[in-house]
Design an enzyme around this catalytic site. Structure first.
Site, short mmCIF file in Angstrom:
data_model
loop_
_atom_site.label_atom_id
_atom_site.label_comp_id
_atom_site.label_asym_id
_atom_site.label_seq_id
_atom_site.Cartn_x
_atom_site.Cartn_y
_atom_site.Cartn_z
N LYS B 83 0.85 -1.20 0.00
CA LYS B 83 0.00 0.00 0.00
C LYS B 83 0.88 1.25 0.00
O LYS B 83 1.89 1.29 0.72
CB LYS B 83 -0.90 -0.03 1.25
CG LYS B 83 -1.96 1.05 1.31
CD LYS B 83 -2.81 0.88 2.58
CE LYS B 83 -3.94 1.89 2.68
NZ LYS B 83 -4.75 1.71 3.91
N SER B 158 -9.65 1.70 2.99
CA SER B 158 -8.79 2.44 2.09
C SER B 158 -7.74 1.58 1.38
O SER B 158 -7.15 2.04 0.41
CB SER B 158 -8.06 3.54 2.87
OG SER B 158 -7.20 2.96 3.83
N SER B 182 -9.69 -0.51 7.32
CA SER B 182 -9.10 -0.31 5.99
C SER B 182 -8.42 -1.53 5.38
O SER B 182 -8.09 -1.52 4.19
CB SER B 182 -8.12 0.86 6.00
OG SER B 182 -8.82 2.07 5.88
#
Lengths: 494, 491
Positions: B83, B158, B182
């Protein structure tokens, strides 16, 4: 209107830089005078993803400092860290890690020589910011070397009532910090920054606003600024008892000898303090070790100082020094060992201790201290060696130079900054070897002839007036005459 | 091909074993995944940056190590997606924000460094909601990520890029971060498994902070065993993070051991929650049935403070974020937009650099911490956070794990909630509990709605009991409630 003059009320905030090898929350070294931005890493530069980790050395130093000020350590049970949020280019993270409502140390006190107890409200650990400098072309440059250096902020209650008391408190504070090994408190290096809060209060409780004084770079500046501000505040305006007086920040203009308005705080800045989530609370148990070690270190330092004081007392007796002389020269060792070295050299050259001790003490605390203070207060500026000083004392003892010549022409002139053979220095200026009997006699005769009224008084029995004649002879002889000879010759003439 | 599955359908552990046994070289594996990304990611947008060169270099290093007779490491040659709020040395860290324009990470995040040390091959950086603020990966300054199950729908967020990368077979393993769901919510919406470890298990060093007291790094992958393997690599005390726990990393066998004697609590409030889609509820009930049938003792448990979770979460997370994001000021790195003076430079830089959702949260957090409001908002949120944790402590005296839906819905169409922040925030209504209490939680697929959109089953466990959560998840996974096959175009 109250008849009595208003009372000066001063509290002081001091930031001392804790003596650590590395910064408070990262491993960057702490050094003074390095190349700008040479001592930085992602943590102290506030890079994304970087996290603070506590330097336990800073915590230990802060605990020792707190103990040296008689504070309770972590009285609320745990050490907690908070973020103080504001934007400024020298604050890389947009917040400062500090301690808001759980300060490390609370409720200490220091006693001044007149017995005044200066209460210390709190002392907490925080990180220093970087340093902005504004270039002439409108550019601002920031040096982050200082950013993250550990500071202890020490806040008193408003217990100080005069500029002299403020200065004494600060000197005492510095002495305790140095004793505790918590900070070297060099004001020149910014390791001790003092901000007095000054106001006046009248008998009816009305008061002036509170002036927060900044940019004070020496004890003399602190004293002068507080005295100046106390005087300035007398003009008012006055605020009734119970009203919250306004706070205003003033800088100190050392050259102009006056305070300069910086800003008025109309509303308190909102720093949005909240607990720093990146640093876990330190429970009181975890601090117990630091407190025990701190107490032991402080006790050892006190014992060292007591032993040094004991040795100094014995030495003072041997040398015949006054107590205050012994304290300055032997206990606090103001000259950094230079007095002791000069004394040893003089004794080595055959001067008796009881003669060399008081003479050298007089020199170091008199003309030499004055000479050094005129050059930034650093004894390293003194280039005359122990041997040079012993030689100067030898000239005086053997009558080759009078005490007055040594004091005025040798110790207060250029010689301390150059050193070298004092005999050669004085000879080059015609000040060596004392004056001949004939020259002294001629000078005495001239003075007697020129002062018939004084002579008449002396002959009438006012012998005290004789000193004036001796002084005039010495002046004519530029200090080279032996006072004993002058007296003997004057006796004959009168 | 052994096992009949293509490389991109294999779990990480199986791929690692094939590389370790020299059936396939690490370089071949890396090329396989890089090729798939090049061909297929255009329609998904999982990656913000693919580091083909770096990936091939480290894959060849793995091969050289094995050629030289070196012992294979736990993730030898396994491609991993990271990420883009985690630092990878030499690559930009963008956080899907314009404000970090030009910032290149000077060192690896601890979790990334540990992956590398275990032999993993870093493929690149995945998309996210800007600064991890969002539940759909639509709040990215560089465009949204789409759900491989249905590209008209969001992947969740996210960590939507990481979840989509695993779901599309672009990587068997990805790192995400979980501040309020997330990792788990996008795992649920993409039909994969996601683990949020206990707070402090995995170092946050090198993770760009959002809500520091909530953030935790964790894996997204296909199986509970892979999650355990990844955790065994990335967890453990890190001197660079003072909040990391002084514990060794757990064993890679953490997910093994079955359900014997396990007491399972079904969270009443989570199953009766408003907005829970019937298909999701049915899938969750099926998973509960699997646990019961597998020998677990199942009962209903109440968490009376559940309803306050979202409010507390959005106060704590935004307060911390308002402070954490202050460093993006244009002074030292990233974007700088000149202004009339210093304040103007700050304003212009932050106005142009941050997106709408980030600004909204900075404003919320600044307000919640402001003098005169902090008592009513931030301080009160801290007190209720404590009460929520107390609820969980009580519940865990009765049961070993707490279960329910990960998210109330399946993946929703792009654009559906983006104008309605409150609806978006409610995507995480069940997930935030674990972050507020600092406990581990897993999302494991438990079925799909009639359109084939996956539902996630959340298993929460007491602090440091990732083993219990992963064992329960492994049992649900074994029941095959969601067909294991990759979605159509990605088979």
């Amino acid at each position: 209107m109250s008849a009595r003059p208003p009372r000066l009320v001063v509290g002081v905030e001091v930031h001392v830089q804790l003596a650590t090898r590395t910064k408070a929350f990262c491993a960057c070294p702490v050094e003074f005078g390095a190349e700008p931005n040479a001592l930085c890493c992602p943590v102290c530069l506030g890079h994304p993803g970087a996290l603070p980790t506590l330097n336990r050395g800073a915590l230990a130093a802060a605990v020792r400092a707190g103990l040296a000020l008689g504070c309770a350590v972590a009285p609320r049970g745990a050490v907690r860290w908070d973020r103080k949020n504001y934007f400024y280019p020298d604050l890389p993270k947009g917040y400062q890690i500090t301690q808001y409502d759980h300060p490390l140390c609370e409720n200490g006190a220091l006693a001044l020589s007149d017995g005044t107890r200066v209460r210390i409200r709190r002392a907490h650990l925080e990180e220093d910011t970087g340093k902005s400098s504004h270039a002439g072309d409108g550019e601002t440059l920031v040096d982050f070397n200082r950013c993250g250096v550990p500071l202890l902020e020490i806040v008193t209650e408003p217990d100080l009532g005069s500029a002299a008391a403020v200065e004494e408190y600060l000197r005492l504070l510095r002495d305790r910090m140095i004793l505790a090994g918590a900070s070297s408190c060099s004001m020149e290096k910014g390791e001790m920054r003092c901000e007095p809060n000054v106001s006046l209060v009248r008998g009816d409780g009305s008061s002036t606003g509170i002036s927060e004084l900044k940019n004070l770079n020496s004890f003399a500046a602190v004293r002068a600024a507080v005295a100046f501000e106390a005087k300035r505040l007398e003009e008012g305006p006055w605020h009734p008892a119970g009203a919250a007086p306004p706070r205003t920040t003033y800088g100190w203009d050392d050259a102009g000898g006056r305070t300069i308005l910086q800003r008025t705080k109309e509303t308190a800045a909102d720093y949005r303090y909240f607990p720093e989530p990146d640093l876990p609370d330190l429970p009181a148990e975890a601090l117990a070790g630091f407190v025990a070690e701190g107490r032991a270190a402080l006790a050892a330092a006190d014992a060292d100082r007591s032993a040094a004081a004991g040795r100094a007392r014995a030495e003072a007796v041997r040398l015949g020094l006054a107590a205050d002389q012994a304290d300055l020269l032997l206990v606090r060792d103001l000259t950094g060992g230079r007095f002791a070295a000069a004394l040893a050299a003089a004794e080595g050259a055959g001067a008796p201790a009881a003669e060399a001790g008081p003479a050298l003490a007089g020199w170091f605390l008199g003309p030499l201290a004055g000479w050094v203070n005129g050059r930034g207060g650093d004894w390293a500026a003194l280039r005359a060696s122990a041997g040079d000083l012993a030689a100067a004392l030898g000239l005086q003892r053997t009558g080759k130079a009078t005490a007055q010549v040594v004091k005025e022409h040798l110790l207060a002139g250029e010689w301390p900054g150059t050193g070298g053979d004092p005999a050669a220095f004085l000879a080059g200026r015609g000040l060596l070897g004392g004056a001949g009997e004939e020259a002294v006699r001629a000078a005495c005769a001239e003075v007697v002839a020129a002062n018939p009224d004084v002579v008449a008084k002396i002959r009438a029995g006012k012998t005290a007036a004789r000193g004036a004649l001796v002084g005039q002879v010495m002046k004519r002889m530029r200090g080279t005459a032996d006072p004993g000879a002058v007296n003997r010759i004057l006796d004959g003439l009168l | 091909m052994a096992g009949g599955l293509p490389l991109h359908a294999l779990p990480a552990a199986a791929l690692r074993d094939r590389i370790a046994s020299r059936e396939v070289s690490a370089e071949e594996a890396a090329r396989h995944f890089l090729d798939r990304i090049a061909r297929l990611d255009g329609g998904i947008g999982a990656f913000l940056r693919v580091d083909a060169e770096g990936a091939l270099r480290s894959a060849r290093a793995s091969d050289a190590r094995l050629d030289a007779g070196g012992a294979p490491r736990p993730l030898e040659g396994v491609p991993v997606a990271v990420k883009d709020n985690l630092n990878v040395e030499g690559l930009p860290t963008t956080c899907a924000s314009r404000i970090l324009e030009g910032f290149v990470a000077p060192r690896d995040a601890t979790a990334v460094a540990r992956l590398r040390a275990a032999g993993a091959v870093i493929l690149g950086k995945t998309n996210l909601d800007e600064f991890a603020m969002g539940s759909s990966t639509e709040n990215s300054a560089f465009g949204p990520t789409r759900n491989p199950r249905d590209p008209s729908r969001v992947p969740g967020g996210s960590s939507g890029g990481s979840a989509a990368a695993v779901a599309a077979g672009f990587a068997p393993l990805a790192l995400g971060s979980d501040t309020g769901g997330s990792i788990r919510q996008p795992a649920a919406l993409c039909g994969i498994l996601g683990l949020k470890p206990t707070y402090g298990r995995v170092s946050r060093s090198g993770l760009v902070a959002f809500g520091s007291s909530l953030d935790q790094v964790g894996p997204l992958c296909r199986t509970a065993a892979d999650a355990a393997l990844a955790l065994s690599v990335i967890a453990g005390r890190d001197p660079m993070d003072a909040t990391s726990l002084a514990l060794e990393a757990p064993a890679a066998s953490l997910a093994e051991g079955g359900l014997r004697g396990m007491r399972v609590g079904v969270v009443k409030e989570h199953l009766e929650g408003e907005g829970l889609e019937p298909a999701v509820k049915a899938a969750v009930e099926a998973a509960v049935g699997v646990l019961r049938a597998g020998g677990a003792e199942v009962r209903e448990v109440s968490l009376p403070r559940s309803g306050d979770g979202i409010a507390v979460y959005y106060l704590v997370a935004t307060s911390e974020a308002s402070s954490n994001l202050a460093r993006f000021d244009g002074v030292r790195y990233g974007l700088r937009v000149e202004g009339r003076d210093l304040a103007g430079m700050y304003e212009e830089t932050r106005d142009r650099g941050f997106g709408t959702e980030v600004k909204r949260r900075i404003l919320l957090g600044t307000f919640a911490l402001s003098a005169g409001y902090a008592d009513a908002y931030y301080q009160r949120a801290l007190r209720v956070r404590r009460l929520i944790a107390d609820d969980l402590d009580r519940a865990f005296r009765e049961v070993d794990v707490l279960v329910g839906p990960t998210a109330p819905t399946v993946a929703f169409p792009l654009g559906e909630k983006i104008e309605d922040p409150l609806a978006m925030y409610l995507c995480d209504v069940f997930a935030v509990t674990a972050n507020l209490a600092g406990i581990p939680a897993v999302s494991v697929p438990c079925g799909a709605d009639p359109a084939g959109l996956p539902a996630g089953f959340q298993v929460m466990a007491p602090a440091l009991r990732e083993d219990a959560a992963l064992r329960a998840a492994a049992a649900v996974e074994a029941a095959g409630l969601l067909p294991a096959a990759l979605p159509g175009a990605f088979a």
